[in-house]
Scaffold this active site. Structure first.
Site, PDB file in Angstrom:
ATOM      1  N   CYS A 273       0.795  -1.231   0.000  1.00 34.79           N
ATOM      2  CA  CYS A 273       0.000   0.000   0.000  1.00 34.79           C
ATOM      3  C   CYS A 273       0.833   1.288   0.000  1.00 34.79           C
ATOM      4  O   CYS A 273       0.469   2.240  -0.719  1.00 34.79           O
ATOM      5  CB  CYS A 273      -1.007  -0.003   1.143  1.00 34.79           C
TER       6      CYS A 273
ATOM      7  N   ARG B 116       7.464 -11.106   5.211  1.00 31.72           N
ATOM      8  CA  ARG B 116       7.119 -10.870   6.609  1.00 31.72           C
ATOM      9  C   ARG B 116       7.894 -11.835   7.492  1.00 31.72           C
ATOM     10  O   ARG B 116       7.979 -13.020   7.197  1.00 31.72           O
ATOM     11  CB  ARG B 116       5.608 -11.013   6.824  1.00 31.72           C
TER      12      ARG B 116
ATOM     13  N   GLN C 277       0.783 -11.155  -2.882  1.00 33.60           N
ATOM     14  CA  GLN C 277      -0.598 -10.739  -2.664  1.00 33.60           C
ATOM     15  C   GLN C 277      -1.231 -10.271  -3.972  1.00 33.60           C
ATOM     16  O   GLN C 277      -0.574  -9.632  -4.792  1.00 33.60           O
ATOM     17  CB  GLN C 277      -0.656  -9.587  -1.664  1.00 33.60           C
TER      18      GLN C 277
ATOM     19  N   ASP D 287      -3.069  -7.701  -4.629  1.00 33.22           N
ATOM     20  CA  ASP D 287      -3.325  -6.514  -3.818  1.00 33.22           C
ATOM     21  C   ASP D 287      -3.929  -5.401  -4.655  1.00 33.22           C
ATOM     22  O   ASP D 287      -3.412  -5.076  -5.730  1.00 33.22           O
ATOM     23  CB  ASP D 287      -1.996  -6.042  -3.217  1.00 33.22           C
TER      24      ASP D 287
ATOM     25  N   HIS E 147      -5.656  -1.337  -4.335  1.00 29.59           N
ATOM     26  CA  HIS E 147      -5.969  -0.161  -3.539  1.00 29.59           C
ATOM     27  C   HIS E 147      -6.802   0.783  -4.395  1.00 29.59           C
ATOM     28  O   HIS E 147      -6.432   1.106  -5.521  1.00 29.59           O
ATOM     29  CB  HIS E 147      -4.694   0.505  -3.038  1.00 29.59           C
TER      30      HIS E 147
ATOM     31  N   LYS F  41     -12.233  -3.479   9.019  1.00 27.16           N
ATOM     32  CA  LYS F  41     -12.052  -4.451   7.942  1.00 27.16           C
ATOM     33  C   LYS F  41     -13.242  -5.401   7.871  1.00 27.16           C
ATOM     34  O   LYS F  41     -13.789  -5.806   8.887  1.00 27.16           O
ATOM     35  CB  LYS F  41     -10.769  -5.249   8.213  1.00 27.16           C
TER      36      LYS F  41
ATOM     37  N   HIS G 163      -8.368  -0.751   0.930  1.00 23.56           N
ATOM     38  CA  HIS G 163      -7.396  -1.828   0.739  1.00 23.56           C
ATOM     39  C   HIS G 163      -8.189  -3.100   0.430  1.00 23.56           C
ATOM     40  O   HIS G 163      -9.169  -3.401   1.115  1.00 23.56           O
ATOM     41  CB  HIS G 163      -6.583  -2.087   2.013  1.00 23.56           C
TER      42      HIS G 163
END
Length: 658
Positions: A353, A382, A400, A402, A404, A485, A531
């Site tokens: 992000c 991670r 991911q 991912d 946004h 979330k 997100h």
């Protein structure tokens, strides 16, 4: 004796009853064998607890969530007693109930052997049959230390009782600083058989344990810290009936057969080489096919929904994560910095992000460009502790899917609605259909932004979630530090729940990055940020689908969609021509030209879970046809070649499971 008025609450029914002083919860529910404890004045208590005037009492059934925890905690105590009877020098750690079972930690001279677990289980059965009574007594700190002087880990828990929590497993009574010890008393004589520091409650006697089994043992650090001694942990399971225990063990056997790590090796899909490291997988050619098809279909659907593809690097200067707040709130989950450029700290990115924010901020933006939907298959890293790394489902490096989304406040509700609908429909395309939603709200100890902004974001997400008509479960305190979330929880083919997609509403990062767009009136305005990760990670979603299908992917995802099996060597060229025609139509078809006999080739194809086995012999060649053999062993003969290819293509296109 004076009278005592009690209120018995059963679901929505309330009954007022007058009893004599000294009446216990066991007296109230005498004869009701499935009741193992009581909630008195809102607190779980043993059935031996006396009822005071005016108290509300609710029975606790053994099959309820509280009842199962009490059953399993009591069984953990029986296991600990059995261990100390067999291994007198064993020191006690903690023994809490956990999902579907329990464990207890022990400090012993050497690790337990499988034969030790058999002996411990046999001893537990003896204790269970003795019908020992669980009896609670309150003690002072000094008395507890004196009684448990030979138990160093219990002494440590006594010392921390004021700050102990369920997270560290401190098995002590902390309410009001009160300590309690549970005695296991002989059913006939009342003599002490064993004791443990514990907050309870427990079952009335060991005979109230209907069914249990020890599962395995493992090493575990005391209270989860690598700085503490390594103990031996024994896991077990306990259930309200032998039938439920049997069903659970059958479920575990099925889950073991579906374990993605096992299937990944058997089907030659992926591996996690020691030379690379724990939590870092490599995909083999066949696994690479499945992953590519998953990604390609996702790309296609995202393009149809108006997403734009971006790419970002794997590492960045630490300043970026200072701006985003990750170094304040997420540093423990990040790899240590690398010193580059004359002392500048660089980090492997744990999130995409912040970089997407820089793409938005690369030039001035107009309200006419919003909503802007940026999408990336972005690999992140991670630092997961070794004890939690698990195949592809909990990895240290993963990709991911991912996205946004940057939009105006006016667009926010519609964008969230369309995003959640898109997410659910795409998951259905991959074969997951049983969902519920979870709403994660603010952690009061770990958040940024004002309460008002959080309330607005949370209520917006709640309304969007409710529109889907799916069950909505609260998750208090489960949100990330920057916003609430919605997570999609999906059940697989054997009923396990997996967290899949997440949709997070964020008013905070646009503020921290000073993101702006020019509004219709020419003023600078702040966008709202959404997100959204659909798979969560490609690797984890791959593992979930692998276990959901037990390796038998639907034809559209299968690495090999059809395998040609010749009856004899003379039929190999004919099937190779068939494969070439099928490949020209975009199908993944191979021919087994090995020296194995036909029946072994069929067995191999079944083990590889190939959707279509295409068999050809003299009659098929003469007729310009092939025969199909399916995964379930059924067969269809004499299908013309073009028709056979069209049939495979249709099944692939429709994304159905054979």
């Amino acid at each position: 004796m004076s009278d005592v008025r009690v209120i018995i609450q059963r679901d929505s029914e309330r009954e007022e009853r007058v009893v004599t002083t000294g009446t216990t919860a066991a007296d109230l529910f005498a004869g009701e064998r499935t009741i193992v404890a009581a909630r008195i004045a809102g607190e779980l208590k043993d059935l031996a607890q006396e009822i005071r005037d005016g108290e509300e009492v609710e029975p606790v059934e053994i099959s309820s969530e509280d009842g199962l925890s009490i059953l399993r905690h009591s069984t953990a105590h029986v296991m600990a007693q059995a261990v100390q009877e067999l291994f007198p020098d064993a020191k006690l750690g903690i023994g809490p109930p956990v999902k579907d079972g329990f464990y207890y930690d022990f400090d012993v001279d050497k690790p337990f052997h499988p034969d030790d677990l058999k002996a411990i289980e046999k001893k537990m059965q003896e204790i269970q049959k003795r019908g020992q009574r669980f009896s609670r007594r309150v003690v002072t700190d000094e008395a507890a230390r004196a009684e448990l002087a030979d138990e160093p880990y219990k002494l440590e828990l006594i010392g921390i009782k004021g700050s102990a929590s369920s997270d560290d497993g401190a098995d002590v009574e902390v309410g009001g600083g009160e300590l309690s010890i549970y005695d296991n008393l002989d059913a006939k004589t009342g003599e002490l058989c064993w004791k443990d520091l514990c907050r309870g409650p427990h079952l009335p006697t060991t005979r109230n344990i209907p069914a249990f089994k020890l599962m395995r043992n493992a090493a575990a650090y005391w209270r989860g810290s690598e700085k503490n001694p390594m103990l031996q942990r024994i896991y077990g399971t306990a259930w309200p009936s032998k039938e439920e225990l049997k069903a659970h063990l059958e479920f575990l056997a099925e889950a073991e057969k579906r374990d993605h790590r096992k299937l990944g090796s058997e089907l030659d899909l992926f591996s996690i080489p020691d030379q690379i490291g724990s939590g870092l997988a490599v995909f083999h050619p066949r696994g690479g096919v499945v992953r590519r098809v998953m990604e390609d279909y996702s790309r296609k659907r995202h393009e149809e929904e108006g997403y734009e593809f971006v790419y970002t690097p794997h590492a960045t200067k630490g300043k970026l994560f200072e701006t985003s707040g990750h170094l304040d709130w997420y540093a423990d989950g990040m790899y240590p910095p690398m010193q580059l450029d004359e002392g500048t700290d660089y980090y492997l990115k744990p999130m995409n992000c912040p970089m997407h924010n820089l793409i938005f901020d690369a030039r001035g933006r107009s309200y006419r460009e919003l909503p802007m939907r940026l999408f990336e298959f972005g690999t992140v890293y991670r630092y997961e502790k070794s004890g939690v790394v698990h195949g592809l489902t909990r990895a240290r490096g993963f990709t991911q899917d991912d996205a946004h989304i940057y939009c105006t406040k006016e667009q926010m509700a519609d964008e969230l609605d369309s995003t959640l609908t898109f997410v659910l429909n795409l998951l259905r395309d991959y074969g997951l259909t049983d969902f519920y939603l979870e709403l994660s709200t603010k952690d009061p100890e770990k958040f940024v932004g004002s309460d008002e902004v959080w309330e607005e974001a949370t209520e917006t997400l709640r309304k969007v979630a409710e529109k889907q008509g799916l069950p909505l479960v609260p998750d208090p305190g489960g949100a990330a530090f920057y916003g609430p979330k919605i997570s999609v929880q999906a059940k697989d083919a054997i009923g396990r729940t997996w967290q899949m997609s997440t949709v997070q509403l964020d008013f905070n990062l646009p503020e921290r990055f000073d993101l702006e767009y020019t509004g219709p009136d020419g003023t600078k305005q702040r966008p709202v940020m959404i997100h959204r990760a659909l798979f969560g990670s490609i690797e984890r979603f791959f593992a979930v689908l692998l276990e959901h299908y037990a390796g038998a992917f639907p034809a559209w995802l299968a690495p090999v969609q059809a395998l040609g099996i010749p009856i004899g060597d003379a039929h190999i060229p004919y099937l190779q021509e068939f494969a070439a025609k099928a490949k020209a139509k975009g199908l993944r078809v191979e021919v087994d030209s090995s020296s194995d006999r036909m029946q072994k080739k069929i067995r191999n194809a079944q083990k590889q879970k190939v959707p279509f086995m295409v068999i050809a012999g003299d009659e098929d060649m003469a007729a310009g046809a092939v025969s199909f053999r399916y995964r379930d062993g059924s067969q269809e003969n004499g299908i013309p070649v073009d028709e056979a290819i069209a049939k495979i293509a249709k099944v692939v296109e429709e994304r159905v499971q054979l």
